[in-house]
Design an enzyme around this catalytic site. Structure first.
Site, PDB file in Angstrom:
ATOM      1  N   HIS A 158      44.568  21.366 -10.116  1.00  0.00           N
ATOM      2  CA  HIS A 158      44.774  20.048  -9.508  1.00  0.00           C
ATOM      3  C   HIS A 158      44.390  18.941 -10.485  1.00  0.00           C
ATOM      4  CE1 HIS A 158      45.827  21.013  -5.354  1.00  0.00           C
ATOM      5  NE2 HIS A 158      44.921  21.977  -5.385  1.00  0.00           N
ATOM      6  N   GLU A 183      44.349  31.303  -0.750  1.00  0.00           N
ATOM      7  CA  GLU A 183      44.735  30.089  -0.014  1.00  0.00           C
ATOM      8  C   GLU A 183      46.248  30.050   0.195  1.00  0.00           C
ATOM      9  OE1 GLU A 183      41.193  27.286  -1.923  1.00  0.00           O
ATOM     10  OE2 GLU A 183      43.271  26.910  -2.476  1.00  0.00           O
ATOM     11  N   HIS A 186      47.957  26.766  -1.365  1.00  0.00           N
ATOM     12  CA  HIS A 186      47.811  26.347  -2.768  1.00  0.00           C
ATOM     13  C   HIS A 186      48.838  27.011  -3.683  1.00  0.00           C
ATOM     14  CE1 HIS A 186      45.679  25.104  -6.452  1.00  0.00           C
ATOM     15  NE2 HIS A 186      46.130  26.258  -6.911  1.00  0.00           N
TER      16      HIS A 186
END
Length: 184
Positions: A94, A158, A161
């Site tokens: 990110h 996740e 993600h």
């Protein structure tokens, strides 16, 4: 910098940057500036996923995009869990602008059932978890198919993600102050 802004109307997505609000696991805003930004390479892949979803009558809801390394430190200070958070001294995909947290919405704007909420730091968040309903499994697999076909890698813990392959090796961290977007 190669970060570009994501626009709801232009990109035909919903944007709900959870870390800019209190609706995240910390209970308070984490970002100094809430800007929906992605690296131009990640945006190209995301646009492919958006187009694929559209053919199925679906839309993407973006929950997190570029996350400044400064914010990663705040998240880690709150919950130092390497299963669900990148250790800040290594940096997150990110923080390189090449990761996206997202979910799917139907044509009426309702989020599809994914079995857990975004950022539910439990084993139920893992891809392939048998404890979620068959409907949630199908929805997760649909999102997985859309995103991997578009060129993203997934993170097994996740369902929300996705990131470009080899993110840490190919893309540098971008500090918040250096994240001024390049206008398209």
């Amino acid at each position: 910098m190669p970060l570009v802004p994501i626009d709801r109307a232009r990109h035909e997505v919903e944007i709900d940057l959870r870390y800019a609000t209190e609706r995240n696991f910390t209970g308070r805003p984490v970002y100094a500036r809430a800007l929906p930004l992605l690296h131009q390479d990640a945006l190209a892949a995301l646009e492919h996923a958006i187009a694929q979803a559209k053919t199925l009558g679906l839309r993407l809801k973006l929950l997190d995009l570029y996350r400044p390394p400064e914010a990663q430190w705040k998240l880690w200070a709150h919950t130092p869990d390497p299963e669900f958070l990148a250790v800040p001294w290594r940096g997150s995909p990110h923080g390189r602008g090449v990761a996206v947290d997202l979910t799917l919405m139907d044509s009426e704007g309702r989020e599809l059932d994914m079995g857990t909420e975004f950022d539910a730091f439990t084993p139920r968040s893992h891809h392939g978890d048998a404890g979620v309903s068959p409907e949630a499994q199908r929805n997760r697999l649909l999102l997985l198919g859309l995103m991997t076909t578009a060129g993203f890698d997934f993170y097994r813990s996740e369902w929300w993600h996705y990131q470009l392959f080899d993110a840490r090796a190919r893309y540098p961290l971008i500090a918040d102050g250096a994240a001024a977007p390049r206008m398209m």
